[in-house]
Design an enzyme around this catalytic site. Sequence first.
Site, PDB file in Angstrom:
ATOM      1  N   LEU A  37      -0.523   1.073 -10.177  1.00  0.00           N
ATOM      2  CA  LEU A  37       0.213   1.487  -8.990  1.00  0.00           C
ATOM      3  C   LEU A  37      -0.202   0.636  -7.796  1.00  0.00           C
ATOM      4  CD1 LEU A  37       0.303   5.387  -9.231  1.00  0.00           C
ATOM      5  CD2 LEU A  37       1.992   3.728 -10.006  1.00  0.00           C
ATOM      6  N   SER A  42       1.448  -0.404  -3.604  1.00  0.00           N
ATOM      7  CA  SER A  42       2.531  -0.301  -2.631  1.00  0.00           C
ATOM      8  C   SER A  42       3.508  -1.463  -2.769  1.00  0.00           C
ATOM      9  CB  SER A  42       1.953  -0.267  -1.213  1.00  0.00           C
ATOM     10  OG  SER A  42       1.099   0.847  -1.055  1.00  0.00           O
ATOM     11  N   HIS A  81       1.044   6.151  -2.669  1.00  0.00           N
ATOM     12  CA  HIS A  81       1.491   6.454  -4.017  1.00  0.00           C
ATOM     13  C   HIS A  81       0.419   7.314  -4.695  1.00  0.00           C
ATOM     14  CE1 HIS A  81      -1.330   3.331  -5.159  1.00  0.00           C
ATOM     15  NE2 HIS A  81      -0.639   2.416  -4.476  1.00  0.00           N
ATOM     16  N   GLY A  91      -1.864   6.649  -6.705  1.00  0.00           N
ATOM     17  CA  GLY A  91      -3.204   6.086  -6.669  1.00  0.00           C
ATOM     18  C   GLY A  91      -3.954   6.499  -5.421  1.00  0.00           C
ATOM     19  N   HIS A  92      -3.289   6.364  -4.262  1.00  0.00           N
ATOM     20  CA  HIS A  92      -3.905   6.813  -3.007  1.00  0.00           C
ATOM     21  C   HIS A  92      -4.226   8.309  -3.055  1.00  0.00           C
ATOM     22  CE1 HIS A  92      -1.435   3.334  -1.355  1.00  0.00           C
ATOM     23  NE2 HIS A  92      -2.655   3.032  -0.962  1.00  0.00           N
ATOM     24  N   GLN A 115     -12.274  -6.616  -3.449  1.00  0.00           N
ATOM     25  CA  GLN A 115     -12.451  -5.963  -2.152  1.00  0.00           C
ATOM     26  C   GLN A 115     -13.646  -5.024  -2.180  1.00  0.00           C
ATOM     27  OE1 GLN A 115      -9.131  -4.093   0.351  1.00  0.00           O
ATOM     28  NE2 GLN A 115      -9.938  -2.301  -0.706  1.00  0.00           N
ATOM     29  N   ASP A 138      -8.610  -2.832  -6.575  1.00  0.00           N
ATOM     30  CA  ASP A 138      -9.046  -3.852  -5.619  1.00  0.00           C
ATOM     31  C   ASP A 138     -10.525  -4.147  -5.833  1.00  0.00           C
ATOM     32  OD1 ASP A 138      -6.521  -4.092  -4.059  1.00  0.00           O
ATOM     33  OD2 ASP A 138      -6.916  -1.989  -3.664  1.00  0.00           O
ATOM     34  N   GLY A 182      -9.955   2.305  -4.532  1.00  0.00           N
ATOM     35  CA  GLY A 182      -9.478   2.134  -5.896  1.00  0.00           C
ATOM     36  C   GLY A 182     -10.105   0.919  -6.562  1.00  0.00           C
TER      37      GLY A 182
END
Length: 271
Positions: free
Chosen positions: A175, A177, A25, A27-28, A144, A141, A138
């Site tokens: 955003l 997935s 999306h 964001g990626h 992460q 996360d 991003g």
Amino acid sequence: MQSHCRSLRTGGSVIGFVPTMGALHEGHLSLMRRARSECHTAVASIFVNPLQFAPGEDFAKYPRTFEADYRSLEMEGVDVLFAPDAAEMYPNGSVTTVTVSELGDRLDGASRPGHFTGVATVVAKLFHAVAPTRAYFGQKDAAQLAVLRQMVRDLNFEVELVGCAIVRDKDGLALSSRNKYLNAIEREHALVLHRTLLQLERMIAEGERRSTQLARTGMEALNAEPGIRLDYLAIVNANTLLPVSSAETGTLVAVAAHVGSTRLIDNFLVA
């Protein structure tokens, strides 16, 4: 992949890497653009990593849109795509994993036991395959990112981790997935995550720094929304993910909740 990237580095190329699980999306794609703007070569990976899904989670139904993803990467000018299969990433008999102790058991790691071991393991393997100069992730996360920064420090990876701003839809929803799972009513309910974070951001800007008060206000707002099952609302140190008593500059305010059967996360860093 290792041979190709070795040749790039030998030629003096600065490699920017964006690891993904596909279902790309905006964001990626914003990460891809940043990698392209800051590095000589932009590399992306697509791999739905079975190791980071617990039994009963959505591995089987996780959106897989490889052809559309490939076209998007091509349009963005990404130079190299690495798309291995599970047998290549985890050969028969593979038993070695990477666990970031304690840190990996906080926030999403507490809700999804073993999740961050799966994340750290696959990212370590991808870093060995690509050996990037910079890797882009991003800020959505955030937990992460904290886990991977600790792994990079502990294992002496020669890579710079770059956290990039959350990209949102017009209605404010971060955003993801997994947003594809939401029906129209669930999507409307999901907006409470961002709305609540904005409320807490305003409170902090007006001088309320007490974590207990911020958490109480946020949880009341989230629990009042129908269709929402709160996982956590956390006010923590962005590096250690440990709770803090006061939301000072750099503090992470993060939320995770189930909207119907879909688990969503969002956050902000205190300015």
